[in-house]
Design an enzyme around this catalytic site. Structure first.
Site, PDB file in Angstrom:
ATOM      1  N   HIS A 105       0.865 -16.613 -26.664  1.00 46.61           N
ATOM      2  CA  HIS A 105       0.055 -17.775 -27.023  1.00 46.61           C
ATOM      3  C   HIS A 105      -1.202 -17.863 -26.137  1.00 46.61           C
ATOM      4  CE1 HIS A 105       3.604 -18.555 -29.391  1.00 46.61           C
ATOM      5  NE2 HIS A 105       4.322 -18.506 -28.274  1.00 46.61           N
ATOM      6  N   GLU A 142       4.494 -23.479 -22.898  1.00 47.83           N
ATOM      7  CA  GLU A 142       4.857 -22.064 -22.894  1.00 47.83           C
ATOM      8  C   GLU A 142       3.662 -21.208 -22.496  1.00 47.83           C
ATOM      9  OE1 GLU A 142       6.607 -18.618 -25.947  1.00 47.83           O
ATOM     10  OE2 GLU A 142       6.186 -20.646 -26.679  1.00 47.83           O
ATOM     11  N   HIS A 197       7.406 -14.628 -23.255  1.00 45.03           N
ATOM     12  CA  HIS A 197       7.582 -15.865 -24.007  1.00 45.03           C
ATOM     13  C   HIS A 197       8.678 -16.721 -23.386  1.00 45.03           C
ATOM     14  CE1 HIS A 197       5.107 -14.927 -27.623  1.00 45.03           C
ATOM     15  NE2 HIS A 197       5.360 -13.674 -27.259  1.00 45.03           N
ATOM     16  N   GLU A 279      12.098 -13.485 -24.292  1.00 41.94           N
ATOM     17  CA  GLU A 279      12.177 -14.943 -24.255  1.00 41.94           C
ATOM     18  C   GLU A 279      12.955 -15.270 -22.985  1.00 41.94           C
ATOM     19  OE1 GLU A 279      10.770 -16.964 -26.346  1.00 41.94           O
ATOM     20  OE2 GLU A 279      10.478 -15.903 -28.239  1.00 41.94           O
TER      21      GLU A 279
END
Length: 315
Positions: A105, A142, A197, A279
């Site tokens: 992101h 995040e 992430h 993640e």
């Protein structure tokens, strides 16, 4: 995770300084001699030439061979700006290796919803360019997490001699899109690419998982050449992540292995070099969020991922 601080004793009556110094010196002499004896015993050639450093043991599910441990700090702040080329380490076990870190992101994506919502071709179909990512219930995003971990990883890997590139460093107004993120790794001819992430699952769903590319051969996507090395990379990262952070594999995907294979992610489908996603935890679970928002834990996460990468590159 909370830590209980030390208890402080009340002030003690003032003692005779000369007597205290004399007693302290008397106590130090035998202590120093004992330390020397221990050092000699540990460094003696009877242990096969070992210098006395403790061996690192991986969990049974981790890869059997491990790279040298990369030193880390527990600073709550990430390392500073990227060193200039003159000061960047050019020697070390990872010299000549290129690592691309893909911080998931972008902190500015939320201001550019039209741009990030446009569709791009990921080989199998069309998906949004990017998303804003998730956040903890207290608002720690995040995007901020991924950049912090990425900066820490860069410092660790460059100390080992690797050339490290980012797909974005918060220096763009939005993006890049998932297809461009893949292209950055491809154009760099990266030896390994890792996309950082943190998940946004439900409360009670905890743990990390590493996402591996599945076999995809459609349109511009052909992952067949990278499936095997990417799995090797992912397994090594998962093993070192458990060992360094103490975190458990996800309890909601991966059947407890910490590994998940997907065929719907453009960042993996369009990659021509070994690549995985990780993640690191679930931002929506209070216990995981306490870890993800801790600078000391993020340093451990960066070290765990970096050691997995080093292990893969030195195989």
């Amino acid at each position: 995770m909370s830590y209980v601080g030390p208890d402080f004793d009340p002030p003690q009556p003032r003692r005779n300084r000369r007597r205290t110094l004399t007693v302290a010196l008397a106590a130090l002499v035998p202590g120093a001699l004992l330390g020397w004896v221990v050092y000699e015993a540990v460094s003696s050639p009877g242990d096969g030439g070992s210098s006395g450093n403790a061996a690192v043991r991986l969990s049974p599910s981790s890869p059997s061979n491990t790279a040298p441990t990369i030193s880390a700090t527990n600073d709550d702040k990430p390392p500073g700006p990227t060193p200039t080329p003159e000061s960047t380490t050019t020697s070390g076990p990872l010299k000549g290796k290129v690592v691309v870190i893909d911080p998931g992101h972008n902190p500015n994506n939320f201001q550019h919803t039209a741009e990030i919502n446009r569709k791009v071709n990921i080989g199998t179909n069309w998906k949004e360019c990017d998303t804003t990512g998730t956040s903890t219930n207290d608002g720690y995003t995040e995007a901020k997490f991924t950049l912090d971990v990425a900066h820490r990883m860069r410092t660790l890997l460059e100390k080992q001699g690797a050339t490290v590139e980012f797909t974005q460093d918060g220096d763009r107004s939005w993006g890049p899109c998932v297809d461009e993120r893949a292209q950055i790794g491809n154009k760099a001819h990266a030896d390994a690419v890792v996309s950082i992430h943190a998940d946004g699952a439900g409360t009670g769903q905890r743990g990390f998982h590493v996402i591996l590319p599945g076999k995809v051969n459609a349109g511009a996507a052909n992952t067949e050449p990278i499936v095997t090395p990417s799995r090797d990379l992912g397994e090594r990262i998962a093993g070192s992540f458990v060992r360094v952070t103490g975190s458990a594999p996800s309890n909601y995907v991966g059947d407890g292995t910490g590994l998940v294979t997907r065929e719907d992610l453009g960042g993996l489908n369009l990659s021509t070099v070994p690549k995985v996603f990780i993640e690191c935890g679930n931002m929506r679970d209070s216990k995981d969020a306490a870890l993800l928002t801790s600078g000391a834990w993020r340093q451990k996460a960066a070290q765990g991922i970096s050691e997995g990468i080093a292990n893969f590159l030195e195989r």
